[in-house]
Enzyme design. Sequence first.
Site, PDB file in Angstrom:
ATOM      1  CG  HIS A  99     -12.910  54.653  98.223  1.00 16.03           C
ATOM      2  ND1 HIS A  99     -14.025  55.439  98.385  1.00 16.03           N
ATOM      3  CD2 HIS A  99     -12.713  54.038  99.409  1.00 16.03           C
ATOM      4  CE1 HIS A  99     -14.470  55.311  99.639  1.00 16.03           C
ATOM      5  NE2 HIS A  99     -13.693  54.464 100.267  1.00 16.03           N
ATOM      6  CG  ASN A 135     -17.102  56.921 103.002  1.00 10.58           C
ATOM      7  OD1 ASN A 135     -16.385  57.110 102.031  1.00 10.58           O
ATOM      8  ND2 ASN A 135     -16.972  55.892 103.817  1.00 10.58           N
ATOM      9  CG  HIS A 186      -2.340  60.615 104.526  1.00 12.08           C
ATOM     10  ND1 HIS A 186      -2.951  59.730 105.383  1.00 12.08           N
ATOM     11  CD2 HIS A 186      -1.046  60.690 104.931  1.00 12.08           C
ATOM     12  CE1 HIS A 186      -2.058  59.290 106.255  1.00 12.08           C
ATOM     13  NE2 HIS A 186      -0.904  59.861 106.008  1.00 12.08           N
ATOM     14  CE1 TYR A 240      -7.323  56.321 105.004  1.00 14.20           C
ATOM     15  CE2 TYR A 240      -7.744  57.013 102.760  1.00 14.20           C
ATOM     16  CZ  TYR A 240      -8.193  56.507 103.964  1.00 14.20           C
ATOM     17  OH  TYR A 240      -9.514  56.173 104.113  1.00 14.20           O
TER      18      TYR A 240
HETATM   19 FE1  HDD Z   1     -10.509  54.728 103.356  1.00 10.01          FE
HETATM   20  C1  HDD Z   1      -9.454  55.278 100.197  1.00 10.01           C
HETATM   21  C2  HDD Z   1     -12.985  57.043 102.956  1.00 10.01           C
HETATM   22  C3  HDD Z   1     -11.855  53.841 106.417  1.00 10.01           C
HETATM   23  C4  HDD Z   1      -7.878  52.766 103.929  1.00 10.01           C
HETATM   24  N1  HDD Z   1     -11.101  55.909 101.869  1.00 10.01           N
HETATM   25  C5  HDD Z   1     -10.531  56.013 100.635  1.00 10.01           C
HETATM   26  C6  HDD Z   1     -11.211  56.999  99.852  1.00 10.01           C
HETATM   27  C7  HDD Z   1     -12.211  57.495 100.631  1.00 10.01           C
HETATM   28  C8  HDD Z   1     -12.136  56.816 101.899  1.00 10.01           C
HETATM   29  C9  HDD Z   1     -13.214  58.558 100.243  1.00 10.01           C
HETATM   30  C10 HDD Z   1     -10.893  57.364  98.423  1.00 10.01           C
HETATM   31  C11 HDD Z   1      -9.958  58.536  98.362  1.00 10.01           C
HETATM   32  C12 HDD Z   1      -9.719  58.910  96.914  1.00 10.01           C
HETATM   33  O1  HDD Z   1     -10.668  59.355  96.270  1.00 10.01           O
HETATM   34  O2  HDD Z   1      -8.590  58.740  96.465  1.00 10.01           O
HETATM   35  N2  HDD Z   1     -12.148  55.259 104.433  1.00 10.01           N
HETATM   36  C13 HDD Z   1     -12.972  56.310 104.134  1.00 10.01           C
HETATM   37  C14 HDD Z   1     -13.846  56.563 105.268  1.00 10.01           C
HETATM   38  C15 HDD Z   1     -13.527  55.654 106.228  1.00 10.01           C
HETATM   39  C16 HDD Z   1     -12.458  54.845 105.715  1.00 10.01           C
HETATM   40  C17 HDD Z   1     -14.880  57.672 105.324  1.00 10.01           C
HETATM   41  C18 HDD Z   1     -14.114  55.469 107.598  1.00 10.01           C
HETATM   42  C19 HDD Z   1     -14.586  56.433 108.306  1.00 10.01           C
HETATM   43  N3  HDD Z   1      -9.996  53.497 104.867  1.00 10.01           N
HETATM   44  C20 HDD Z   1     -10.647  53.295 106.064  1.00 10.01           C
HETATM   45  C21 HDD Z   1      -9.852  52.451 106.922  1.00 10.01           C
HETATM   46  C22 HDD Z   1      -8.707  52.157 106.224  1.00 10.01           C
HETATM   47  C23 HDD Z   1      -8.825  52.821 104.952  1.00 10.01           C
HETATM   48  C24 HDD Z   1     -10.244  52.021 108.325  1.00 10.01           C
HETATM   49  C25 HDD Z   1      -7.524  51.321 106.601  1.00 10.01           C
HETATM   50  C26 HDD Z   1      -7.179  50.947 107.776  1.00 10.01           C
HETATM   51  N4  HDD Z   1      -8.983  54.066 102.225  1.00 10.01           N
HETATM   52  C27 HDD Z   1      -7.974  53.304 102.697  1.00 10.01           C
HETATM   53  C28 HDD Z   1      -6.861  53.109 101.699  1.00 10.01           C
HETATM   54  C29 HDD Z   1      -7.367  53.914 100.474  1.00 10.01           C
HETATM   55  C30 HDD Z   1      -8.705  54.438 100.962  1.00 10.01           C
HETATM   56  C31 HDD Z   1      -6.485  51.681 101.461  1.00 10.01           C
HETATM   57  C32 HDD Z   1      -7.429  53.197  99.139  1.00 10.01           C
HETATM   58  C33 HDD Z   1      -6.843  54.127  98.134  1.00 10.01           C
HETATM   59  C34 HDD Z   1      -6.294  55.211  98.911  1.00 10.01           C
HETATM   60  O3  HDD Z   1      -6.519  55.009 100.237  1.00 10.01           O
HETATM   61  O4  HDD Z   1      -5.687  56.162  98.481  1.00 10.01           O
HETATM   62  O5  HDD Z   1      -5.673  53.622 102.208  1.00 10.01           O
END
Ligand code: HDD
Length: 705
Positions: free
Chosen positions: A83, A156, A347, A370
């Site tokens: 993202h 999402n 988060h 997060y």
């Molecule tokens: Fe995630 C970012 C949505 C599964 C780990 N995720 C992130 C963002 C969105 C989502 C919208 C961007 C937030 C922003 O604008 O800063 N993610 C989802 C959805 C998931 C999902 C809807 C499943 C239902 N994500 C998911 C899993 C993991 C993560 C299973 C880890 C185990 N996601 C992250 C992250 C991020 C992230 C690595 C990257 C940047 C951030 O968090 O701030 O922690």
Amino acid sequence: MAPENPISKRRGHDGHDDKDRQLDDFRAAPESDALTTDQGVRVDDTDNALRAGERGPTLLEDFHNREKITHFDHERIPERVVHARGSGAYGHFEPYESLAEYTCADFLQEPGRQTPVFVRFSTVQGPRGSADTVRDVRGFATKFYTRQGNYDLVGNNFPVFFIQDAIKFPDFVHAVKMEPDNEMPTGASAHDTFWDFCSLQPESTHMLMWLMSDRAIPRSFRMMQGFGVHTFRFVNAQGRGTFVKFHWKPLLGVNSLVWDEAQIAAGRDPDFNRRDLWEAIESGSCPEYELGVQLVAEEDEHAFAFDLLDATKIIPEEQVPVRPIGRMVLDRNPQNFFAETEQVAFHTANVVPGIDFTNDPLLQGRNFSYLDTQLIRLGGPNFAQLPVNRPLADVYTNHRDGYGQQVIQPGDSYFPNSLSGGCPAHAGSGDLSGVFRHYQESVAGEKVRVRSESFKDHYSQATLFWNSMSDWEKAHIVEAFRFELGKVTSDEVRERMVGNLAHVHGDLAGAVAAGLGLPAPQPDPTVPSLSSPALSQENLSAEGIRTRKVAVLAADGTDVAYVEAMRAKLTEAGALVEVLAAAEGSVHGEDSAVLEVDRALPTMASVLYDTLLVPGGKQAVQTLLDDPAAVRFVEESYRHGKPIAVQGDGERLLVAARVPGEVLNAPEQGVISADSADEAADAFVSAIERHRFMRRPGLLNPGAV
Ligand code: HDD
């Protein structure tokens, strides 16, 4: 006296709501009009470094030069691991009714009470500089600055996910991101590692159906749904829990681009979705979304053919209707992209009393990830103090120190204490209102590393999605699979993936196989025949044409009166009309009436508009016929299914653009040919309302239907 901050003034930030007023304290209004160093020392030359003699070496002693360059050297922070590319906006949310029966969340108690929000939309795969219109999932993350603390709904634009357990997330992301040796492809999943992973991981099949559909190329962030994905839990004041799934529904309808258009737009305007959101808000056409919930009583946890804890499943709306509970308006653009959109930290574990988790293993893992990722991305544990992340609720903790600490915290930082009068006191010892109490769920079990049997059906809902699509949606899905798998170099991966699709539907697998030159796999006789009409975009258009962009192709000789009459009707209905001609300035009608030109045709393209108007006028039409860019504009508008209205001679442009004869005046195919605005306007408005006409002759690839 300090001059008024020119940036605040320009953007009209005027203490709009509590969050905006809080941000005002952090807006850097210059206190003098002179340039200074970070230490406040005034500087009179920032163009020439201090040197020994006019042509001599630069001196280390030049603290202004060193500070300027050092700060610049440290301007970048790591981009989000997923993202990375996003766009944000502020606004507010207000409930329609009190939800006290289900949740004690303060912001859902009082109809009409506004809670400030910040929303960030994003793509997933590409880096910060990648194009907007790639085939990908879109993030839809909302931070509610409630009176009880921040609540983040990190969703999402699809209601399901690729994997069921968060432990698979690093594998999934490594597979979908650019390949490790050559860092290709950017912003795309059409490559070997992604399809290798998915073909071996059938739980991704339902999500792949969404990803290969037009939902993965939204027309606008303003025209796409959002979903919380997981089953969460509402908890009311009596401690009773209710399962809840969250849905955002855009009031402008759910509309997509088509694939060819999305690819052209990625070159014509890589910022297509970002610009659209920014410009809509700047012009006061503020996007709105309705928040809906699907509620399931705790005792009905096992009433479904799937597991509510499995994030690869939806609850079909026909089974549990979506209940609208409030609306969100996005009405303010950020002032500084980095400070706000880049530094915002969402988060899933940021919850408030009344909203709690379930044991969905994907959600449980997210609740770890997060905070962890923010620590590296934002450089330490104090990122909640950044203006965009700062809650409106009072904060009083025993956390101390760390990089970037912004607060001078007097007093002790341990509990219990007597020397600081026992402060901060636990809420439990006094006022109990607004305290977060974890839901009292009873939990028992062996320690095991297994996937529940109830998570093992990976295909039924992929089939449900396929069955629910209209003919053109199915054709687009087939074409997307062919495109993506066509880019895969491994025959084994292609064959395995097509084999998986046979469990979704024989028609799908057969059509994809044919495109790849593979034999059709044996269809699976156990495929169900369920469908959910709520999933088809055919059923998700909105009423009205607010903010739709209409291109008018003009040249000297254009029928100016017709253009003005159409413009009046379209503008009244809320559309944005722009006149395009070979050069900026103006064109003259046959009767020497003047028509101002908004954009020069060479700087624009049909993909930047929703619809096309070609006025008549012999000389003008001839000029346009002689301009390949104009003919291409018409040809693409037709091929991308966009409504087209032509007047008189304008029809010759349709012929030049190879629009088939039977469609030259076919309102049911979104092509309206009429001499006067009175005859054309209503039909044109209804056509724009329908967004696209994908059943036009020649548009549906016969092999893909
Ligand atoms: Fe995630 C970012 C949505 C599964 C780990 N995720 C992130 C963002 C969105 C989502 C919208 C961007 C937030 C922003 O604008 O800063 N993610 C989802 C959805 C998931 C999902 C809807 C499943 C239902 N994500 C998911 C899993 C993991 C993560 C299973 C880890 C185990 N996601 C992250 C992250 C991020 C992230 C690595 C990257 C940047 C951030 O968090 O701030 O922690």
